[in-house]
Design an enzyme around this catalytic site. Structure first.
Site, PDB file in Angstrom:
ATOM      1  N   LYS A 114      -5.652 -46.177  18.812  1.00 52.87           N
ATOM      2  CA  LYS A 114      -6.824 -46.749  18.539  1.00 52.87           C
ATOM      3  C   LYS A 114      -7.471 -45.138  18.090  1.00 52.87           C
ATOM      4  CE  LYS A 114     -10.402 -47.235  19.175  1.00 52.87           C
ATOM      5  NZ  LYS A 114     -11.326 -46.967  18.437  1.00 52.87           N
TER       6      LYS A 114
ATOM      7  N   GLU B 145      -9.195 -35.962  27.804  1.00 55.60           N
ATOM      8  CA  GLU B 145     -10.014 -34.592  27.117  1.00 55.60           C
ATOM      9  C   GLU B 145     -11.506 -34.781  26.674  1.00 55.60           C
ATOM     10  OE1 GLU B 145      -8.609 -31.895  26.220  1.00 55.60           O
ATOM     11  OE2 GLU B 145      -5.975 -32.215  26.483  1.00 55.60           O
TER      12      GLU B 145
ATOM     13  N   CYS C 136     -14.641 -29.979  19.855  1.00 53.58           N
ATOM     14  CA  CYS C 136     -14.950 -29.986  21.656  1.00 53.58           C
ATOM     15  C   CYS C 136     -15.003 -29.147  22.555  1.00 53.58           C
ATOM     16  CB  CYS C 136     -13.586 -30.694  22.265  1.00 53.58           C
ATOM     17  SG  CYS C 136     -12.575 -30.639  21.164  1.00 53.58           S
TER      18      CYS C 136
ATOM     19  N   GLU D  43     -24.276 -30.891  25.332  1.00 58.17           N
ATOM     20  CA  GLU D  43     -23.367 -31.077  24.029  1.00 58.17           C
ATOM     21  C   GLU D  43     -24.147 -31.536  23.316  1.00 58.17           C
ATOM     22  OE1 GLU D  43     -19.653 -33.855  23.763  1.00 58.17           O
ATOM     23  OE2 GLU D  43     -18.849 -31.730  23.009  1.00 58.17           O
TER      24      GLU D  43
END
Ligand code: NAD
Ligand code: MN
Length: 493
Positions: free
Chosen positions: A190, A264, A298, A396
């Site tokens: 997906k 992850e 990331c 983040e």
């Protein structure tokens, strides 16, 4: 000062250099289930836009429960034959996919840039070549799995649900599919809702190479589709790349289900520059660490730690270098920073910048007055006077926003670098090999780059510690999440 110099502080002028190839995009993009493109049973569609001009590119099918169910059943049906197929035959399919990605590279790079907003030089030189490299690399393992796990009896995990984010769309698809297929699993992928187009081209490639039907299924849609997929009871493994928030939801929903899970997740990686480093190279490393792909990375080096004695030199050089970065049309090959991926992400980044200012950090930005009026843009910027307790030093941001902090001793650099709930990556810049090894050993990060940053290779494992997730992708280690091992007692793990 001439007008040109006012507009362009470094005095450079480029002519526009956009990619000239026209890529055809179907107005309606269906689901890829059991080897065919099918309309969604849900009858629901959503649109994907080009974030650099806010123009609609196409409609994408939104897979509902019945669609996801069909995809999972197709994968289940394809499993026995695919998993028992000789590894060298599976390898041939993977090699073919890799070669077709190379052959269609221009088209894929342009689509990636139009749908996601990243500069063409990155999709052309990084995303697409690395995606092909992953298929080549794992094709090489498909008939050598017993050498990766010597003395153990191995079998595939089964039906894999793979959910990916929007920052490296085709590359993340390759990271997920290539090792899973090499090990004999079947998959339902997906893609993220803002960047489905290249995954659907990959579906075309999968058809072209004659991969047996049902081995790879691609269902498009947003979080709801992902949730239905991950919770489907026939799924044996969930592999997820995305936010820590959704990762935690998936941990809860898969708990006790017997499903294998790899995550992850996000990061807040430390990029550490010692006074004995080659400063100009280190400044380039800051640029590729945080401004590469608009900071939608990331493992971005979003926390910069500079040894106190060189901080003013580093900041002065950083400011100078930022003036030569060009923000603008992602299809222009001179562009360094493209568009932010979505309106929502731009809002998030802008909110973090406001919070940084409100909490007392000092904001630095190089203005670019060429930014188009439409589209989602953010100038590369950084903060000084940042305290470890500031929001911008802890959370983040996933945008081109850097927090600069200082340290006096290697121990202090280490303590501050590890003072984070995340543990994905880190960078160390120094002339001393011994310092590199001492630091790298003690930093809680899955990847540590030394005198470089954001370098990737299919042979090298990638993944995090702490809230950055678990499991590795890439390298021999990337096979492990897709394999069940049997030990001498016959127990499966
Ligand atoms: P996100 O978690 O919202 O979305 C990621 C994917 O999960 C998308 O496909 C989305 O549709 C799907 N999703 C959303 N809600 C879901 C749910 N409840 N159940 C199942 N699937 C769901 O993340 P995002 O904002 O799209 O992506 C940015 C994040 O991804 C950042 O935090 C970044 O650090 C992380 N990321 C990590 C890596 C890595 O390798 N560690 C790589 C890329 C991105
Ligand atoms: Mn899009």
């Amino acid at each position: 000062m001439t007008t040109q110099e006012q507009h362009d502080p470094v005095g450079w002028e480029y002519s526009p250099a956009p990619e000239q190839i026209k890529v055809h995009i179907e107005p309606k993009n269906k689901l890829f289930i059991n080897g065919a493109f099918v309309s969604p049973k849900s009858r629901s569609w959503f649109s994907t836009i080009n974030p650099s001009n806010e123009q609609k590119l196409a409609d994408i099918a939104c897979a509902g429960k019945a669609d996801v169910n069909n995809a999972v059943l197709a994968a289940k049906k394809a499993l026995p034959k695919w998993s028992k197929m000789c590894g060298s035959v599976r390898a041939k399919y993977l090699y073919r996919i890799a070669r077709r990605i190379q052959e269609r590279a221009r088209e894929l790079a342009i689509l990636e840039t139009m749908d996601g907003g990243k500069p063409i030089k990155e999709s052309r030189d990084v995303d697409i070549p690395l995606a092909a490299q992953h298929f080549f690399y794992y094709a090489g393992w498909a008939d050598k799995l017993e050498y990766a796990f010597p003395g153990r009896s191995i079998s595939p995990v089964g039906v894999c649900a793979q959910i990916i984010p929007w920052n490296f769309p085709l590359l993340m698809a390759a990271w997920k599919l290539a090792p899973a297929l090499a090990c004999g699993n079947t998959c339902i992928l997906k893609p993220a809702e803002t960047t489905s187009l290249t995954a659907l081209r990959l579906a075309e490639i999968i058809q072209e190479v004659g991969l047996p039907e049902g081995v790879v299924n691609i269902v498009t849609g947003a979080g709801d589709t992902g949730k239905i997929l991950a919770e489907h009871k026939t799924v044996n493994k969930v592999a997820f790349t995305g936010s820590t928030e959704v990762g935690k939801l998936l941990m809860r929903s898969t708990a006790g289900s017997g499903k294998k899970l790899t995550l992850e997740l996000g990061g807040k990686s430390a990029n550490i520059i010692f006074a004995d480093a080659a400063i100009d190279q280190a400044v380039e490393g800051i640029i590729s660490g945080i401004y590469f792909n608009q900071g939608h990375v990331c493992c971005a080096g979003s926390r910069l730690f500079v040894e106190e004695s060189i901080v003013s030199e580093v900041i002065q050089k950083l400011k100078h270098r930022l003036q030569s970065l060009r923000v603008g049309d992602p299809l222009d090959k001179n562009t360094d920073l493209g568009a932010i991926n979505s309106k929502a992400q731009l809002k998030t980044v802008q909110q973090y910048i406001r919070t940084g200012v409100d909490e007392g950090a000092e904001f630095h930005e190089v203005h670019q007055d060429r930014l188009p009026s439409k589209g989602y843009w953010c100038n590369p910027c950084f903060f000084t006077e940042v305290q470890p307790s500031h929001t911008i030093a802890r959370e983040e941001i996933f945008g081109p926003v850097l927090s600069v902090m200082t340290f006096r001793t290697p121990q202090e650099a280490l303590t501050r670098a590890n003072n984070s709930p995340y543990g994905l990556a880190a960078g160390i810049w120094t002339d001393k090999g011994s310092k590199i090894f001492e630091m790298a050993k003690q930093i809680d990060a899955g990847v540590v780059w030394c005198n470089t940053y954001n370098k990737f290779d299919a042979a090298s494992p990638f993944g995090g510690f702490k809230e950055s997730g678990f499991g590795r992708e890439g390298g021999m280690q990337g096979l492990r999440p897709y394999i069940r091992l049997q030990n001498t007692s016959g127990r499966m793990k």
